[in-house]
Design an enzyme around this catalytic site. Sequence first.
Site, PDB file in Angstrom:
ATOM      1  CB  ALA A 192      39.744  53.606 -17.278  1.00 48.82           C
ATOM      2  N   PRO A 230      36.945  59.098 -20.267  1.00 53.42           N
ATOM      3  CG  PRO A 230      37.743  56.932 -20.403  1.00 53.42           C
ATOM      4  CD  PRO A 230      38.132  58.345 -20.685  1.00 53.42           C
ATOM      5  CG  ASN A 231      33.227  55.571 -17.591  1.00 53.06           C
ATOM      6  OD1 ASN A 231      32.154  55.304 -18.145  1.00 53.06           O
ATOM      7  ND2 ASN A 231      34.283  54.804 -17.699  1.00 53.06           N
ATOM      8  CD  GLU A 273      48.576  61.270 -14.833  1.00 48.03           C
ATOM      9  OE1 GLU A 273      49.800  61.452 -15.039  1.00 48.03           O
ATOM     10  OE2 GLU A 273      48.099  60.161 -14.540  1.00 48.03           O
ATOM     11  NE  ARG A 327      39.609  53.888  -6.904  1.00 46.04           N
ATOM     12  CZ  ARG A 327      38.937  54.253  -8.007  1.00 46.04           C
ATOM     13  NH1 ARG A 327      39.262  55.370  -8.645  1.00 46.04           N
ATOM     14  NH2 ARG A 327      37.946  53.516  -8.451  1.00 46.04           N
ATOM     15  CE1 TYR A 354      36.901  58.217 -10.002  1.00 46.95           C
ATOM     16  CE2 TYR A 354      35.032  56.704  -9.794  1.00 46.95           C
ATOM     17  CZ  TYR A 354      36.344  56.952 -10.158  1.00 46.95           C
ATOM     18  OH  TYR A 354      37.116  55.938 -10.674  1.00 46.95           O
ATOM     19  NE  ARG A 409      33.151  56.396 -12.847  1.00 47.21           N
ATOM     20  CZ  ARG A 409      34.389  56.645 -13.237  1.00 47.21           C
ATOM     21  NH1 ARG A 409      34.780  57.873 -13.484  1.00 47.21           N
ATOM     22  NH2 ARG A 409      35.235  55.664 -13.395  1.00 47.21           N
ATOM     23  CG  ASN A 419      40.522  62.606 -14.673  1.00 47.93           C
ATOM     24  OD1 ASN A 419      40.979  61.502 -14.990  1.00 47.93           O
ATOM     25  ND2 ASN A 419      39.755  62.781 -13.613  1.00 47.93           N
ATOM     26  CG  HIS A 422      44.201  60.496 -11.832  1.00 51.62           C
ATOM     27  ND1 HIS A 422      43.527  60.042 -12.935  1.00 51.62           N
ATOM     28  CD2 HIS A 422      45.505  60.488 -12.152  1.00 51.62           C
ATOM     29  CE1 HIS A 422      44.401  59.757 -13.880  1.00 51.62           C
ATOM     30  NE2 HIS A 422      45.602  60.024 -13.439  1.00 51.62           N
TER      31      HIS A 422
HETATM   32  C1  DHK Z   1      39.013  58.445 -12.998  1.00 49.47           C
HETATM   33  C2  DHK Z   1      38.672  57.256 -13.544  1.00 49.47           C
HETATM   34  O1  DHK Z   1      37.626  57.151 -14.350  1.00 49.47           O
HETATM   35  C3  DHK Z   1      39.404  56.008 -13.208  1.00 49.47           C
HETATM   36  O2  DHK Z   1      39.375  55.079 -14.261  1.00 49.47           O
HETATM   37  C4  DHK Z   1      40.832  56.293 -12.795  1.00 49.47           C
HETATM   38  C5  DHK Z   1      40.252  58.629 -12.215  1.00 49.47           C
HETATM   39  C6  DHK Z   1      40.864  57.343 -11.709  1.00 49.47           C
HETATM   40  C7  DHK Z   1      40.039  59.682 -11.129  1.00 49.47           C
HETATM   41  O3  DHK Z   1      40.263  59.425  -9.942  1.00 49.47           O
HETATM   42  O4  DHK Z   1      39.665  60.812 -11.472  1.00 49.47           O
HETATM   43  O5  DHK Z   1      41.434  55.094 -12.353  1.00 49.47           O
END
Ligand code: DHK
Length: 145
Positions: A77, A10-11, A98, A107, A23, A18, A74, A100
């Site tokens: 959340a 997600p996202n 995995e 964080r 990121y 974002r 990835n 991130h």
């Molecule tokens: C990406 C997200 O969307 C967060 O919810 C995670 C992760 C971290 C990232 O760092 O890629 O907490």
Amino acid sequence: MASILILNGPNLNLLGTREPEIYGHESLADVEQLCRTEAAQHGFDVAFEQSNHEGALIDALHNARGVHAGVVFNPGAYTHTSIALADAVSGIQLPVVEVHLSNVHQRESFRHHSYISPVAAAVIVGAGTNGYRLGIAQLAHALTA
Ligand code: DHK
């Protein structure tokens, strides 16, 4: 040619716009391109998927069986909330790395726990988009060792 699934949760479709201070400025399309380049250097093809929905991510993991040699994942959340995704990772019997982008340990405390890490083949945090490169390189290393 053997292939690796790059799966984003997600996202992550919003990458580039974002919270770029966390990121980065690269888009998900940029990530796809770097993954294709890295995988090709190791002799692997890439399938690239993103979903904002937990069930769709579970389906994508199930569907990877018999199709892909491994997964770079990835989970966004859902990393911190989803026992169902952890069960999918352990159930498919494929190596899952995995990744991130951010260093989740620097964080908020709710990001410090991952349901995925105990069942992941490797974990890469805080390397930005290079983490996907490292994940592919690690999978290629493990799969050809
Ligand atoms: C990406 C997200 O969307 C967060 O919810 C995670 C992760 C971290 C990232 O760092 O890629 O907490």
